[in-house]
Design a protein around this motif. Structure first.
Motif: not given
Length: 326
Positions: A21-37
């Motif tokens: 997942p990427f956020d609005g600035d094109g950086e990693l969205d680690l909160d969303a990634f943790a949920a996907l994990c």
């Protein structure tokens, strides 16, 4: 937790290939990634895959890959294995990514046949043996001729599988005849997994051990139920459950990983943003994915939250300095 020396205990069933997942600035969205994990593991999955095909690995910097693995390790807390994508068409690059994955806490690495430069079978053997020599982690081979041009031959696979450090094959070609052809030639510890959701039940019935899956991100519970039915010999049940999975699986495969990201966005789990040269799912395809998700919701197989708009994200793979390391 089962020992890594026994891949039969964890390199099995439907294993989600996680998108990044990427956020609005094109950086990693680690909160969303943790949920996907957490999503497939909460449904009982024994492993997840980080930073591979669905994760748009070719557009991720080394530092980003490290952060994704660390996020997965911290989220999972030992409940499942973390398989890190660590492949490259450069052996030096692949060995460095493999060492990095080990430092980050991965439990195994997935290493693809070198793409673009078309090595011989002897070159592939030397490449993978160099990777194995660089780490203590188990190595899973990834054979996907549609992306690498040259495939891993059965003889090459048999030679590599003679080492206990090579624990499995991700068969990206989805060849359902391959397990039947290979099961007498490979050691008992070696696992065969397909990368094709559409033919996964047939692959498992032919002697395969699992599927590294896109659709397991969307409906992990159904995937687990299909594998359980097949493992217990309940073929009619497996066929019925598979028929509920097939429509969304076909749509995800048609435009991967953009369709997967859009499906997860419709469930409110992430934004559907991709990194160039990939672009978000086309307007023509979106209603098809939405309809498939709606059917799954009607059957109480998924529970949506809210949807996100889609925008492409610039490619940041080369945005760091040459020595960019975590």
């Amino acid at each position: 937790m089962p020992a890594l020396a026994t891949p039969a205990s964890w390199l099995t069933g439907y294993i989600a290939d996680l998108p990044t997942p990427f956020d609005g600035d094109g950086e990693l969205d680690l909160d969303a990634f943790a949920a996907l994990c957490a999503r497939p593991i909460d449904a009982g999955a024994a492993a997840i895959i980080v930073g591979e095909t669905a994760g748009e690995a070719s557009t991720l910097s080394a530092a980003e890959k490290f952060r994704l693995v660390r996020c997965a390790v911290e989220t999972v807390q030992g409940r499942a294995r973390i398989i890190a994508g660590a492949g490259s068409n450069s052996t030096d690059r692949a060995t460095e990514l493999t060492r990095q994955a080990e430092r980050a806490g991965a439990d195994a690495v997935l290493s693809v046949v070198p793409y673009y430069n078309k090595p011989t079978q002897e070159g592939m053997i030397a490449h993978f043996r160099a990777i194995a020599a660089s780490t203590t982690l188990p190595v899973i081979l990834h054979d996907i001729p549609a992306r690498t041009v040259r495939g891993l031959s059965d003889t090459t696979l048999e030679r590599l599988a003679g080492s206990a450090q090579f624990v499995g094959l991700l068969d990206g070609a989805g060849n359902v005849a391959r397990p039947l052809r290979l099961q007498q030639r490979l050691p008992p510890h070696f696992r065969l997994l397909t990368g094709d959701d559409a033919t996964a039940p047939a692959y498992l019935m032919a002697g395969g051990h699992g599927c590294m899956s896109a659709v397991a991100n969307v409906i992990p519970g159904l995937c687990r139920a299909i594998h359980a039915s097949l493992s217990e010999g309940r073929l009619q049940s497996a066929r019925l459950l598979s028929s509920r999975l097939s429509p969304i699986a076909e749509l995800l495969a048609a435009d991967h990983p953009a369709a997967l990201k859009y499906a997860l966005a419709r469930l409110g789990l992430m934004t559907p943003d991709t990194r160039l040269p990939l672009v978000p799912l086309s307007e023509a395809a979106k209603p098809l994915v939405e309809a498939a998700i709606a059917r799954l919701c009607d059957e109480n197989l998924v529970n949506p939250r809210h949807a996100w708009p889609a925008t492409p994200v610039p490619d940041r793979a080369c945005s760091g300095l040459p020595d960019d390391r975590p």
